[in-house]
Design a protein around this motif. Structure first.
Motif: not given
Length: 579
Positions: A148-164
């Motif tokens: 679960a920690r990995l999934i959350w880290f992955g989601v936040t990292t993807i968001w960091a890549a695509v966020r404004p």
């Protein structure tokens, strides 16, 4: 400030998310695969921290966390003797340190960045504490909590890549700029808050699962001086949990024996009508179905002991003026091991419970006993019938009713791979047989990746909240828990020894639901043919559309047949045979 390419951050995020999903849904593939996944995940976590470091509010903390994940990957990869439990502990500690660093790093950045860092840090600390607080579910800790920690880290990292991104934002910014940067930071806080909320949900679920597990009280502890003679009443007290209004009950502790005549202590419930008719009362010796194999799994410990193990027709037993004596068996409530599907220990527990009940001052019991049993208890009932004449001739067993009995043990164990959740029942067998027989080596039959979860499943009871973890664990097994067929070697020999195939002098009634997915009707028919070949009187009845538990349900068509068959035995009518 140099910002790494978005595609690189997104790639790291996707890889982390996929690794987390594999850990959650395939944690039991093999030890080698699990360790490899953990090492790769730790390296990717480190890469993710380094990828995000140029735009982090506190670059030093991000780099420290990256070094920490890399160091842990080296430890896990370079310490083959660490074991699953050691890895689970290290991951728990690492999550706590990871969260603490987030909180420490919150001294820099904007208000929203600091708030997000604190929320994220608290969530990570709670996950780490949760991992350390569950020492009995180590593979689940690695798979679910770290996954679960990995999934959350992955989601936040993807968001960091695509966020404004805001062109004015810097790591030392304190004021809240307008525009895309402010929106991004607001979403960062919301994501962190959502992560903390999910973590708190896991904590609440954990507390619920741990709460309410039955624990034997002092009643079940053997006295300092225990008589060597089996069937001696040691202790008794009134019992009222879930007892019918027209009945009275006692909890008893008594002496019995395991295999090879080893002395032991067991507990039982005795339930009788409040208004006892004149004269000695007939005894129904009830052998309950599977409740587990650990000490806390005794039905007499539970809020509703008659639902556990699926006691049939108790109100009718009381209305008929009969007395039910319901053993917990050795090792449930009392000191283990429990002889799960081991005939001598089960059958002796049943017979000695009846002997002990005869010593209650408030009851006058008839020497005549009819034995009922369901599933595991059906196996116990058949063994009780086999042992009665030689082991307890003072207990006059005049009938044995085995309801969906686990008769063909080798066929049953072989079929468990095809049954949803079958590995849970297999864990009880493997744990009991390896604890009882010196020649049965647990590790010889259970594949390495399944050994710890199988031990953990065997330590849980079907009626306790934590069995939910066992169910999830059994569903996550993508292949058999066995490394070789159970029918081979010492285990196969011992299973064959415990198939109840000795003569029974009393009439036998065997009932089977035709929709039973656990005890297959085809296997039951084969067992009945074997028992018919031994001689004696065997009546076999089947019930279309009825499953394993439904056969002893309140509305089961079996119940009237069982009561009528029992009354015929008590009235001395000749038994019929379908052989």
């Amino acid at each position: 400030m140099h910002v790494l390419p978005r595609w690189l951050a997104a790639a790291v995020g996707v890889l982390t998310l996929l690794l987390g999903a594999v850990l959650i849904f395939r944690p039991f593939a093999s030890l080698a695969v699990l360790l490899l996944l953990v090492v790769v995940a730790l390296v990717v976590m480190a890469a993710g921290e380094l990828t995000d470091a140029p735009q982090a509010a506190n670059r030093t903390v991000a780099r420290l966390k990256a070094l920490g994940w890399l160091a842990l990957a080296v430890v896990v990869a370079g310490w083959p003797g660490l074991g699953i439990r050691g890895i689970a502990v290290l991951l728990g500690v690492a999550l706590i340190v990871d969260g603490a660093l987030d909180v420490i790093g919150a001294v820099r950045g904007s208000t929203t960045e600091r708030l997000a860092a604190v929320l994220h840090g608290v969530a990570a600390v709670l996950l780490g504490i949760l991992a350390l607080a569950w020492p009995d579910v180590t593979v689940i800790v690695i798979g679910v909590i770290f996954g679960a920690r990995l999934i959350w880290f992955g989601v936040t990292t993807i968001w960091a890549a695509v966020r404004p991104r805001s062109s004015e934002a810097t790591p030392d910014t304190v004021a809240e700029p307008a525009g895309p940067g402010a929106i991004a930071r607001s979403w960062h806080v919301l994501r962190a808050a959502a992560g903390l909320a999910l973590t708190l949900l896991l904590v609440v679920v954990s507390l619920k699962l741990h709460a309410g597990n039955p624990v034997p009280d002092a009643f079940y502890t053997a006295p300092d001086h225990v008589p060597s003679e089996p069937g001696q009443l040691l202790r008794t007290e009134p019992f009222d949990r879930a007892v019918p209004d027209t009945a009275q009950a006692w909890r008893i502790l008594y002496t019995t024996t395991r295999d090879e005549g080893e002395p032991a202590v067991a507990s039982a419930l005795v339930v009788a009508p409040k208004e006892l008719p004149d004269g000695p009362r007939p005894v129904i010796a009830w052998a309950h179905g599977t409740t587990g194999a650990a000490e806390g799994c005794a039905p007499s410990l539970l809020d509703d002991p008659f639902t556990a193990g699926a006691t049939p027709a108790l109100p009718q037993v009381i209305d008929n003026g009969w007395v039910m004596v319901a053993t917990d068996y050795v090792g449930l409530g009392t000191e283990g091991p429990h002889p799960y599907l081991i005939g001598q220990g089960e059958g002796r527990s049943v017979l000695d419970a009846v002997r002990a009940a005869h010593q209650l001052d408030d009851l006058d019991l008839d020497d005549r006993t009819v034995v009922w049993g369901h599933s595991q208890g059906g196996h116990a009932a058949l063994w009780t019938g086999q042992l009665a004449d030689s082991y307890a001739p003072d207990d006059t067993v005049i009938g044995v009713a085995a309801l969906a009995p686990a008769g063909n043990l080798t066929g049953l164990i072989a079929n468990l791979d095809e049954v949803t959740g079958g590995s849970l029942f297999a864990s009880f067998v493997l744990d009991a047989y390896s604890a009882t027989y010196d020649d049965v080596d647990f590790d010889h039959y259970v594949r390495p990746a399944a050994r710890i979860p199988v031990r953990e499943m065997a330590a849980r009871c079907l009626a306790e909240p934590e069995v939910f973890v066992s169910v999830i664990t059994s569903l996550l097994f993508d292949k058999s828990i066995l490394s070789r067929p159970a029918s081979e070697g010492a285990l196969g020999k011992r299973l064959a020894e415990n198939v109840p195939l000795d003569p029974i002098s009393a009439p036998v009634f065997i009932a089977q639901g035709e929709a039973d997915g656990l005890i297959l009707p085809s296997a039951q028919r084969a067992y009945v043919r074997q028992r018919c070949g031994l001689g004696g009187t065997v009546e076999y009845r089947t019930y279309p559309g009825v499953d394993h538990v439904g056969v002893v349900g309140n509305d089961s068509p079996l119940i009237p047949d069982l009561l009528a068959w029992t009354q015929d035995r008590l009235d001395g009518r000749p038994a019929t045979s379908t052989c």
